[in-house]
Design an enzyme around this catalytic site. Structure first.
Site, PDB file in Angstrom:
ATOM      1  N   PRO A 112      -3.853  10.486   4.579  1.00 40.76           N
ATOM      2  CA  PRO A 112      -3.342   9.249   5.167  1.00 40.76           C
ATOM      3  C   PRO A 112      -2.431   8.516   4.190  1.00 40.76           C
ATOM      4  CG  PRO A 112      -5.573   8.893   4.375  1.00 40.76           C
ATOM      5  CD  PRO A 112      -5.247  10.350   4.128  1.00 40.76           C
ATOM      6  N   ASP A 162       0.840  -1.200   0.000  1.00 42.78           N
ATOM      7  CA  ASP A 162       0.000   0.000   0.000  1.00 42.78           C
ATOM      8  C   ASP A 162       0.880   1.257   0.000  1.00 42.78           C
ATOM      9  OD1 ASP A 162      -2.233   1.614  -0.051  1.00 42.78           O
ATOM     10  OD2 ASP A 162      -2.730   1.342   2.064  1.00 42.78           O
ATOM     11  N   HIS A 167       3.171  10.791  -0.075  1.00 48.90           N
ATOM     12  CA  HIS A 167       2.593  12.135   0.057  1.00 48.90           C
ATOM     13  C   HIS A 167       3.731  13.109   0.316  1.00 48.90           C
ATOM     14  CE1 HIS A 167      -1.550  10.784   0.091  1.00 48.90           C
ATOM     15  NE2 HIS A 167      -1.261   9.879   1.020  1.00 48.90           N
TER      16      HIS A 167
HETATM   17  C1  NCD Z   1      -3.999   5.614   0.253  1.00 48.39           C
HETATM   18  C2  NCD Z   1      -3.582   6.778  -0.630  1.00 48.39           C
HETATM   19  O1  NCD Z   1      -2.885   7.657  -0.136  1.00 48.39           O
HETATM   20  O2  NCD Z   1      -3.922   6.800  -1.821  1.00 48.39           O
HETATM   21  N1  NCD Z   1      -3.817   5.985   1.616  1.00 48.39           N
HETATM   22  C3  NCD Z   1      -3.671   5.173   2.678  1.00 48.39           C
HETATM   23  O3  NCD Z   1      -3.589   5.661   3.806  1.00 48.39           O
HETATM   24  N2  NCD Z   1      -3.630   3.860   2.545  1.00 48.39           N
HETATM   25  C4  NCD Z   1      -5.380   5.180  -0.047  1.00 48.39           C
HETATM   26  C5  NCD Z   1      -5.757   3.814   0.456  1.00 48.39           C
HETATM   27  O4  NCD Z   1      -5.004   2.828   0.344  1.00 48.39           O
HETATM   28  O5  NCD Z   1      -6.866   3.660   0.930  1.00 48.39           O
HETATM   29 ZN    ZN Z   2      -7.070   1.488   1.002  1.00 44.16          ZN
HETATM   30 ZN    ZN Z   3      -4.155   1.802  -1.099  1.00 49.80          ZN
END
Ligand code: NCD
Ligand code: ZN
Ligand code: ZN
Ligand code: ZN
Length: 381
Positions: A281, A263, A267
Protein backbone atom coordinates in the site's frame (compact mmCIF):
# COMPACT_ATOMS: atom_id res chain seq x y z
CA UNK A 1 19.39 36.82 -10.25
CA UNK A 2 16.00 38.39 -10.89
CA UNK A 3 13.09 36.28 -9.79
CA UNK A 4 9.88 36.69 -11.72
CA UNK A 5 7.07 36.33 -9.22
CA UNK A 6 4.33 37.84 -11.37
CA UNK A 7 0.95 36.46 -10.19
CA UNK A 8 2.73 34.41 -7.54
CA UNK A 9 2.28 34.02 -3.82
CA UNK A 10 5.38 34.10 -1.62
CA UNK A 11 4.81 31.76 1.29
CA UNK A 12 6.79 30.30 4.16
CA UNK A 13 7.99 26.98 2.76
CA UNK A 14 6.13 23.78 3.59
CA UNK A 15 6.72 21.23 6.34
CA UNK A 16 5.75 17.56 5.99
CA UNK A 17 6.02 15.52 9.17
CA UNK A 18 5.21 12.18 7.49
CA UNK A 19 7.26 10.86 4.55
CA UNK A 20 8.80 7.47 3.71
CA UNK A 21 12.24 7.91 2.12
CA UNK A 22 13.15 4.19 2.38
CA UNK A 23 16.74 4.81 3.42
CA UNK A 24 18.34 2.59 4.68
CA UNK A 25 17.26 -0.65 3.08
CA UNK A 26 14.91 0.02 0.17
CA UNK A 27 16.65 2.73 -1.79
CA UNK A 28 15.44 1.26 -5.08
CA UNK A 29 12.10 2.90 -4.15
CA UNK A 30 13.50 6.23 -2.92
CA UNK A 31 16.56 7.56 -1.15
CA UNK A 32 17.34 10.66 0.86
CA UNK A 33 18.55 12.49 -2.26
CA UNK A 34 15.57 11.75 -4.54
CA UNK A 35 13.25 12.23 -1.60
CA UNK A 36 14.78 15.65 -0.94
CA UNK A 37 14.44 16.54 -4.64
CA UNK A 38 10.77 15.69 -4.64
CA UNK A 39 10.27 17.60 -1.36
CA UNK A 40 11.68 20.87 -2.68
CA UNK A 41 9.82 20.44 -5.99
CA UNK A 42 6.65 20.33 -3.88
CA UNK A 43 7.63 23.49 -1.99
CA UNK A 44 8.79 21.66 1.15
CA UNK A 45 11.99 22.48 3.06
CA UNK A 46 11.40 20.26 6.11
CA UNK A 47 10.40 16.60 6.06
CA UNK A 48 10.21 13.97 8.77
CA UNK A 49 11.21 10.46 7.64
CA UNK A 50 9.35 7.46 8.96
CA UNK A 51 11.26 4.71 10.78
CA UNK A 52 9.89 1.76 8.77
CA UNK A 53 13.20 1.35 7.02
CA UNK A 54 15.39 -1.77 6.93
CA UNK A 55 16.66 -1.87 9.61
CA UNK A 56 14.05 0.15 11.51
CA UNK A 57 15.17 3.49 12.97
CA UNK A 58 15.33 2.19 16.51
CA UNK A 59 18.91 3.13 17.44
CA UNK A 60 20.67 6.49 17.86
CA UNK A 61 23.26 5.68 15.18
CA UNK A 62 20.52 5.14 12.57
CA UNK A 63 18.75 8.33 13.60
CA UNK A 64 22.03 10.24 13.27
CA UNK A 65 22.62 8.69 9.84
CA UNK A 66 19.42 10.31 8.54
CA UNK A 67 20.25 13.73 10.01
CA UNK A 68 23.83 13.70 8.72
CA UNK A 69 23.06 12.42 5.25
CA UNK A 70 20.20 14.90 4.94
CA UNK A 71 22.56 17.74 5.84
CA UNK A 72 25.18 16.49 3.40
CA UNK A 73 22.58 16.56 0.60
CA UNK A 74 21.62 20.01 1.81
CA UNK A 75 18.46 20.55 -0.24
CA UNK A 76 16.15 20.63 2.76
CA UNK A 77 15.90 19.76 6.45
CA UNK A 78 15.53 15.99 6.78
CA UNK A 79 14.52 14.94 10.27
CA UNK A 80 13.89 11.42 11.55
CA UNK A 81 10.98 9.99 13.51
CA UNK A 82 12.26 7.03 15.54
CA UNK A 83 10.51 3.74 16.17
CA UNK A 84 8.44 3.39 19.35
CA UNK A 85 9.33 -0.27 19.77
CA UNK A 86 12.47 -2.27 19.01
CA UNK A 87 12.35 -3.52 15.42
CA UNK A 88 8.84 -2.02 15.21
CA UNK A 89 7.60 -5.27 16.72
CA UNK A 90 5.17 -3.66 19.12
CA UNK A 91 6.74 -5.11 22.26
CA UNK A 92 9.83 -3.56 23.83
CA UNK A 93 10.04 0.24 23.92
CA UNK A 94 13.08 1.86 22.31
CA UNK A 95 15.43 4.10 24.30
CA UNK A 96 13.49 7.24 23.58
CA UNK A 97 15.70 9.70 25.49
CA UNK A 98 18.80 8.64 23.56
CA UNK A 99 16.92 8.67 20.27
CA UNK A 100 15.63 12.14 20.98
CA UNK A 101 19.15 13.35 21.78
CA UNK A 102 20.32 11.84 18.47
CA UNK A 103 17.74 13.94 16.59
CA UNK A 104 14.43 12.08 16.56
CA UNK A 105 11.60 14.62 16.50
CA UNK A 106 8.91 12.12 17.53
CA UNK A 107 8.15 8.41 17.80
CA UNK A 108 5.98 6.14 15.68
CA UNK A 109 5.54 2.55 14.60
CA UNK A 110 3.81 3.73 11.42
CA UNK A 111 3.36 0.89 8.97
CA UNK A 112 3.41 -1.79 11.70
CA UNK A 113 0.19 -1.31 13.59
CA UNK A 114 0.66 -4.04 16.15
CA UNK A 115 0.90 -2.18 19.46
CA UNK A 116 -1.55 -3.23 22.12
CA UNK A 117 -3.14 -0.66 24.42
CA UNK A 118 -0.76 -1.35 27.28
CA UNK A 119 2.34 -0.72 25.17
CA UNK A 120 0.79 2.36 23.57
CA UNK A 121 -0.08 3.80 26.99
CA UNK A 122 3.48 3.31 28.24
CA UNK A 123 4.90 4.81 25.05
CA UNK A 124 2.61 7.85 25.31
CA UNK A 125 3.64 8.42 28.91
CA UNK A 126 7.35 8.05 28.26
CA UNK A 127 7.46 10.16 25.08
CA UNK A 128 5.32 12.82 26.78
CA UNK A 129 7.57 12.87 29.85
CA UNK A 130 10.60 13.79 27.72
CA UNK A 131 8.73 16.53 25.86
CA UNK A 132 8.10 14.47 22.73
CA UNK A 133 5.07 12.57 21.45
CA UNK A 134 3.97 9.38 19.75
CA UNK A 135 2.12 9.17 16.43
CA UNK A 136 -0.11 6.22 15.63
CA UNK A 137 -1.04 4.71 12.27
CA UNK A 138 -4.37 3.70 13.90
CA UNK A 139 -5.43 0.40 12.40
CA UNK A 140 -6.81 -2.60 14.23
CA UNK A 141 -5.49 -5.60 12.32
CA UNK A 142 -8.16 -7.83 13.83
CA UNK A 143 -10.75 -5.76 12.02
CA UNK A 144 -8.85 -4.97 8.82
CA UNK A 145 -7.71 -8.58 8.36
CA UNK A 146 -6.55 -9.09 4.78
CA UNK A 147 -8.64 -6.22 3.40
CA UNK A 148 -7.22 -4.17 0.53
CA UNK A 149 -9.92 -1.61 -0.30
CA UNK A 150 -12.45 0.43 1.71
CA UNK A 151 -15.50 -1.69 2.49
CA UNK A 152 -18.27 -0.36 0.27
CA UNK A 153 -19.84 -0.51 -3.17
CA UNK A 154 -16.50 -0.44 -4.99
CA UNK A 155 -14.86 -3.26 -3.04
CA UNK A 156 -18.06 -5.29 -3.45
CA UNK A 157 -18.33 -4.61 -7.20
CA UNK A 158 -14.69 -5.46 -7.86
CA UNK A 159 -14.57 -8.39 -5.45
CA UNK A 160 -11.77 -6.83 -3.44
CA UNK A 161 -11.29 -8.02 0.16
CA UNK A 162 -12.93 -5.24 2.22
CA UNK A 163 -11.29 -3.04 4.84
CA UNK A 164 -13.95 -1.72 7.21
CA UNK A 165 -13.64 1.88 8.43
CA UNK A 166 -14.06 0.74 12.04
CA UNK A 167 -10.54 -0.74 11.85
CA UNK A 168 -9.40 2.89 11.91
CA UNK A 169 -12.18 4.37 14.04
CA UNK A 170 -11.72 2.06 17.03
CA UNK A 171 -7.96 2.70 17.17
CA UNK A 172 -8.42 6.46 16.96
CA UNK A 173 -10.93 6.15 19.81
CA UNK A 174 -8.54 4.01 21.87
CA UNK A 175 -5.66 6.42 21.43
CA UNK A 176 -7.82 9.44 22.20
CA UNK A 177 -9.03 7.80 25.42
CA UNK A 178 -5.46 6.89 26.41
CA UNK A 179 -4.37 10.47 25.77
CA UNK A 180 -7.29 11.82 27.78
CA UNK A 181 -6.49 9.59 30.76
CA UNK A 182 -2.71 9.99 30.73
CA UNK A 183 -2.80 13.68 29.81
CA UNK A 184 -0.04 12.86 27.32
CA UNK A 185 0.01 13.89 23.67
CA UNK A 186 -0.79 11.60 20.78
CA UNK A 187 -0.73 12.43 17.10
CA UNK A 188 -3.18 10.64 14.82
CA UNK A 189 -1.62 9.86 11.44
CA UNK A 190 -3.54 10.09 8.15
CA UNK A 191 -7.14 10.43 9.40
CA UNK A 192 -9.44 9.11 6.68
CA UNK A 193 -12.98 8.55 8.02
CA UNK A 194 -15.91 10.71 9.08
CA UNK A 195 -16.25 8.77 12.34
CA UNK A 196 -12.57 9.32 13.21
CA UNK A 197 -13.19 13.05 12.71
CA UNK A 198 -16.08 12.88 15.21
CA UNK A 199 -13.95 10.98 17.72
CA UNK A 200 -11.15 13.56 17.47
CA UNK A 201 -13.70 16.35 17.84
CA UNK A 202 -14.89 14.70 21.05
CA UNK A 203 -11.34 14.17 22.38
CA UNK A 204 -10.35 17.78 21.77
CA UNK A 205 -13.54 19.00 23.45
CA UNK A 206 -12.64 16.87 26.48
CA UNK A 207 -9.23 18.52 26.60
CA UNK A 208 -7.09 15.58 25.46
CA UNK A 209 -3.79 16.77 23.88
CA UNK A 210 -4.56 15.14 20.54
CA UNK A 211 -3.38 16.39 17.15
CA UNK A 212 -4.24 14.97 13.75
CA UNK A 213 -3.04 15.09 10.16
CA UNK A 214 -4.74 14.35 6.85
CA UNK A 215 -3.14 13.47 3.51
CA UNK A 216 -3.80 15.23 0.20
CA UNK A 217 -4.98 11.94 -1.33
CA UNK A 218 -7.60 11.36 1.36
CA UNK A 219 -8.85 14.91 0.80
CA UNK A 220 -9.12 14.50 -2.95
CA UNK A 221 -9.60 10.90 -4.10
CA UNK A 222 -12.22 8.24 -3.40
CA UNK A 223 -12.21 4.46 -3.66
CA UNK A 224 -13.54 4.91 -7.22
CA UNK A 225 -9.86 5.27 -8.23
CA UNK A 226 -9.74 1.47 -8.05
CA UNK A 227 -11.84 1.35 -11.24
CA UNK A 228 -9.11 3.03 -13.32
CA UNK A 229 -5.93 2.49 -11.38
CA UNK A 230 -6.25 -0.88 -9.68
CA UNK A 231 -3.47 -1.33 -7.11
CA UNK A 232 -2.08 2.15 -7.71
CA UNK A 233 -5.14 3.13 -5.67
CA UNK A 234 -4.11 0.83 -2.82
CA UNK A 235 -3.01 2.82 0.20
CA UNK A 236 -3.23 2.53 3.92
CA UNK A 237 -5.62 3.74 5.25
CA UNK A 238 -7.65 3.13 2.09
CA UNK A 239 -9.25 5.79 -0.10
CA UNK A 240 -12.77 6.26 1.28
CA UNK A 241 -16.10 7.70 0.08
CA UNK A 242 -17.43 11.17 -0.76
CA UNK A 243 -18.97 11.62 2.69
CA UNK A 244 -15.63 10.93 4.36
CA UNK A 245 -13.81 13.37 2.09
CA UNK A 246 -16.36 16.05 2.86
CA UNK A 247 -15.93 15.51 6.61
CA UNK A 248 -12.12 15.63 6.28
CA UNK A 249 -12.23 18.89 4.33
CA UNK A 250 -14.42 20.64 6.90
CA UNK A 251 -12.35 19.24 9.76
CA UNK A 252 -9.20 20.67 8.19
CA UNK A 253 -10.98 24.00 7.75
CA UNK A 254 -12.15 24.13 11.37
CA UNK A 255 -8.89 23.00 12.98
CA UNK A 256 -10.21 19.64 14.24
CA UNK A 257 -7.60 18.23 11.87
CA UNK A 258 -4.50 20.31 12.56
CA UNK A 259 -2.55 20.10 9.31
CA UNK A 260 -1.63 18.22 6.14
CA UNK A 261 1.02 15.50 5.87
CA UNK A 262 1.61 13.64 2.62
CA UNK A 263 2.51 10.12 3.84
CA UNK A 264 4.66 10.11 0.67
CA UNK A 265 5.06 6.33 0.21
CA UNK A 266 7.09 5.38 -2.88
CA UNK A 267 6.94 1.83 -4.27
CA UNK A 268 8.50 0.41 -7.43
CA UNK A 269 6.42 -0.14 -10.57
CA UNK A 270 6.77 -3.94 -10.49
CA UNK A 271 5.57 -4.00 -6.86
CA UNK A 272 2.46 -2.04 -7.78
CA UNK A 273 1.77 -4.53 -10.59
CA UNK A 274 1.44 -7.44 -8.14
CA UNK A 275 -1.93 -8.96 -7.27
CA UNK A 276 -4.01 -7.04 -4.73
CA UNK A 277 -2.95 -9.00 -1.67
CA UNK A 278 0.75 -8.72 -2.46
CA UNK A 279 0.92 -5.19 -3.77
CA UNK A 280 2.29 -2.86 -1.06
CA UNK A 281 0.00 0.00 0.00
CA UNK A 282 1.07 3.59 -0.54
CA UNK A 283 1.32 6.45 -3.01
CA UNK A 284 3.72 9.32 -3.51
CA UNK A 285 2.53 12.78 -2.50
CA UNK A 286 5.11 15.53 -2.05
CA UNK A 287 4.51 17.26 -5.39
CA UNK A 288 0.71 17.23 -5.20
CA UNK A 289 -0.22 18.71 -1.84
CA UNK A 290 -0.09 22.38 -2.87
CA UNK A 291 -2.45 22.04 -5.87
CA UNK A 292 -4.85 19.82 -3.91
CA UNK A 293 -5.02 22.27 -1.00
CA UNK A 294 -5.47 25.18 -3.42
CA UNK A 295 -8.39 23.31 -4.98
CA UNK A 296 -10.06 23.40 -1.55
CA UNK A 297 -9.39 27.15 -1.34
CA UNK A 298 -11.05 27.61 -4.73
CA UNK A 299 -14.00 25.54 -3.52
CA UNK A 300 -14.28 27.83 -0.47
CA UNK A 301 -13.60 25.32 2.29
CA UNK A 302 -11.02 27.74 3.72
CA UNK A 303 -8.90 30.70 2.66
CA UNK A 304 -5.29 30.97 1.46
CA UNK A 305 -4.08 31.85 4.97
CA UNK A 306 -5.43 28.60 6.38
CA UNK A 307 -3.91 26.79 3.39
CA UNK A 308 -0.45 28.10 4.28
CA UNK A 309 -1.02 27.32 7.94
CA UNK A 310 -1.86 23.66 7.27
CA UNK A 311 1.06 23.20 4.87
CA UNK A 312 3.67 25.11 6.83
CA UNK A 313 3.31 26.78 10.21
CA UNK A 314 1.05 24.24 11.98
CA UNK A 315 3.18 21.17 11.19
CA UNK A 316 6.31 23.17 12.13
CA UNK A 317 4.75 23.98 15.47
CA UNK A 318 3.88 20.31 16.08
CA UNK A 319 7.50 19.18 15.85
CA UNK A 320 8.79 22.21 17.73
CA UNK A 321 10.81 23.87 14.97
CA UNK A 322 10.67 27.56 14.13
CA UNK A 323 8.20 28.26 11.38
CA UNK A 324 9.90 28.94 8.04
CA UNK A 325 10.52 32.68 7.91
CA UNK A 326 10.25 35.48 5.42
CA UNK A 327 12.05 38.10 7.41
CA UNK A 328 14.98 40.43 7.14
CA UNK A 329 18.18 39.03 8.54
CA UNK A 330 16.95 35.45 8.34
CA UNK A 331 18.16 33.16 5.55
CA UNK A 332 15.29 32.77 3.11
CA UNK A 333 13.19 29.67 3.59
CA UNK A 334 10.23 30.19 1.35
CA UNK A 335 8.17 28.94 -1.53
CA UNK A 336 7.05 30.99 -4.49
CA UNK A 337 4.04 29.49 -6.20
CA UNK A 338 1.63 30.44 -8.95
CA UNK A 339 -1.86 29.57 -7.65
CA UNK A 340 -3.43 29.62 -11.12
CA UNK A 341 -0.93 27.81 -13.35
CA UNK A 342 -2.18 24.42 -14.46
CA UNK A 343 0.03 21.44 -15.21
CA UNK A 344 -0.35 17.78 -16.02
CA UNK A 345 1.00 15.03 -13.79
CA UNK A 346 3.33 12.89 -15.89
CA UNK A 347 6.10 10.47 -14.98
CA UNK A 348 8.58 13.03 -16.32
CA UNK A 349 7.64 15.78 -13.87
CA UNK A 350 7.77 13.44 -10.87
CA UNK A 351 11.11 13.80 -9.07
CA UNK A 352 10.63 10.76 -6.88
CA UNK A 353 12.29 7.48 -7.90
CA UNK A 354 8.84 5.88 -7.86
CA UNK A 355 5.88 7.04 -9.90
CA UNK A 356 3.11 5.33 -7.96
CA UNK A 357 0.14 7.67 -7.95
CA UNK A 358 -3.34 7.53 -9.44
CA UNK A 359 -2.91 11.23 -10.27
CA UNK A 360 -0.90 10.38 -13.40
CA UNK A 361 -2.59 11.97 -16.39
CA UNK A 362 -4.54 14.47 -14.31
CA UNK A 363 -4.44 18.26 -14.60
CA UNK A 364 -3.73 20.12 -11.37
CA UNK A 365 -3.84 23.86 -10.74
CA UNK A 366 -1.17 25.57 -8.66
CA UNK A 367 2.54 25.28 -9.35
CA UNK A 368 5.66 25.73 -7.27
CA UNK A 369 8.01 28.12 -9.13
CA UNK A 370 10.88 28.47 -6.64
CA UNK A 371 11.84 26.96 -3.31
CA UNK A 372 14.44 28.64 -1.11
CA UNK A 373 16.29 26.91 1.69
CA UNK A 374 19.15 28.28 3.74
CA UNK A 375 19.08 31.45 1.64
CA UNK A 376 19.57 29.59 -1.64
CA UNK A 377 17.34 28.49 -4.50
CA UNK A 378 16.98 24.72 -4.12
CA UNK A 379 14.23 24.32 -6.70
CA UNK A 380 13.36 26.28 -9.79
CA UNK A 381 10.51 25.38 -12.15
C1 NCD B 1 3.21 3.26 4.11
C2 NCD B 1 4.49 2.69 3.52
O1 NCD B 1 4.47 2.31 2.35
O2 NCD B 1 5.52 2.65 4.21
N1 NCD B 1 2.11 2.87 3.28
C3 NCD B 1 0.90 3.45 3.19
O3 NCD B 1 0.04 2.94 2.47
N2 NCD B 1 0.61 4.55 3.86
C4 NCD B 1 3.04 2.86 5.52
C5 NCD B 1 2.06 3.67 6.31
O4 NCD B 1 2.01 4.92 6.25
O5 NCD B 1 1.33 3.09 7.09
ZN1 ZN C 1 0.51 4.71 8.31
ZN1 ZN D 1 3.19 6.44 6.61
ZN1 ZN E 1 -6.38 -6.38 -10.21
Amino acid sequence: EIIDATNCIVSPSFVDIHVHFRDPGQTYKEDLYTGSLSAVAGGYTTVVCMPNTIPALDEPSLVRYIVEKGEEIGLCRVLPAAAITKGREGKKLTEMSLLKEAGAVYFTDDGAPVMDAHVMRKAMEFAGSIGSFVADHCEDLNLSQDGVAHEGEISAALGLPPLPPEAEDTMVARDCVLSLHTGMPVHICHVSTKVAVEVITWAKAMGAPVTAEVTPHHLYLTDEEWLDFDCKAKVSPPLREHEDIEALRWALASGIIDFVATDHAPHAHQEKMLEHQHCPPGMIGLQFSLPIILELVRKDYFDIFRAIEVLSTKPAERIGIDPPQIKEGVKAELTVFDPTESWEVTEEVIKSKSKNTPLIGRKLIGKVKYTFYNGKIVFKD
